[in-house]
Design a protein around this motif. Structure first.
Motif: not given
Length: 275
Positions: A6-9, A93-94, A109-111
């Motif tokens: 969700l954050a990446e989206w 983020v890591m 998955l976002v792509i």
């Protein structure tokens, strides 16, 4: 993982490029409609190349699929993986106890989700624009079919075409993600992706030199080891009245997805740091 996706989206839709690309769907179709309108003036209405409302969804996609769609996919994968690592965004983020594998999986998955959304917008826009630019013929010809298609039959045909088209972009994406993961710079990722696409475009035609020495079925199988060639010619043969190379083409796409996804996974497992 769900929160990460969700954050990446959300991050994806904060990019201006994302909205520009979505706007390109109707814009590209308007350009295609204008071109196909002119082409209609030189064609007989009984030909499958003649554009009506019902077949504009396919004719408006077919030329764009193996060129523009692949180029957009390359840009998005490079920006979201290679560029973000190079600028240190992934490392930040890591630090928050997220593994590199989780980050890349979320981004992929976002792509794929965004690509699916783009296909939906493109499909719906094609019908909307098609109603304004072309005649809504009750029945029309379709490639590799002897019988004319009704609007309903054409809709099912178009959905099959778009579904297979999406799978081909997933296969291309698997290769481009691997290239992005192993590339140390954005330039290398773009160059590697462009090189792969150019090679995939060119080698099937180079094989035509040997077409006289092998039977047509064997040559076609070699020809369709290229995903862009499946995009360009293979999809229509797969959904023809007498389907051809269905299992072969699906097998080729499945191989690309599984093989390059495995290579990406092993690369990420092997390296504690990215690139």
């Amino acid at each position: 993982m769900k929160a990460l996706i969700l954050a990446e989206w959300e991050r994806l839709f904060k990019r201006k490029l994302t909205w520009i690309v979505l706007a390109m769907a109707p814009a590209g179709l308007l350009v295609a409609a204008s071109y196909l309108q002119k082409q209609n003036g030189q064609l007989s209405p009984d030909l499958p190349e003649y554009t009506f409302t019902g077949n504009f969804a396919v004719l408006g996609l077919s030329e764009m699929l193996f060129t523009v769609f692949n180029a957009l996919l390359l840009v998005f994968i490079t920006l979201m993986i290679t560029e973000e690592y190079r600028t240190g965004q992934l490392r930040m983020v890591m630090i928050r106890a997220r593994s590199l594998g989780e980050l890349v999986t979320a981004k992929v998955l976002v792509i794929l989700g965004f690509l699916f959304l783009f296909f939906i917008i493109y499909f719906l826009s094609s019908y909307l624009i098609g109603f304004f630019f072309f005649d809504n013929q009750a029945n029309y010809a379709v490639f590799y079919h002897n019988e004319l298609f009704s609007f309903k039959e054409g809709l099912i045909y178009n959905l099959e075409f778009y579904g297979l088209s999406y799978i081909t972009t997933v296969a291309i994406g698997a290769v481009l993600v691997f290239i992005a993961v192993v590339s140390k710079t954005t330039t290398a990722a773009i160059g590697g992706g462009v090189g792969f696409l150019l090679f995939s475009f060119s080698y099937p035609y180079m094989l035509k030199v040997f077409s006289g020495f092998i039977d047509q079925v064997t040559f076609a199988k070699f020809f369709f080891t290229s995903i862009p060639m499946i995009q360009h010619e293979g999809i229509t043969t797969m959904i023809a009245e007498k389907p051809q190379f269905v299992l072969w083409n699906l097998g080729v796409m499945g191989f690309y997805i599984l093989f390059f996804s495995t290579l990406t996974f092993l690369t990420l497992r092997k390296k504690e740091t990215f690139l």
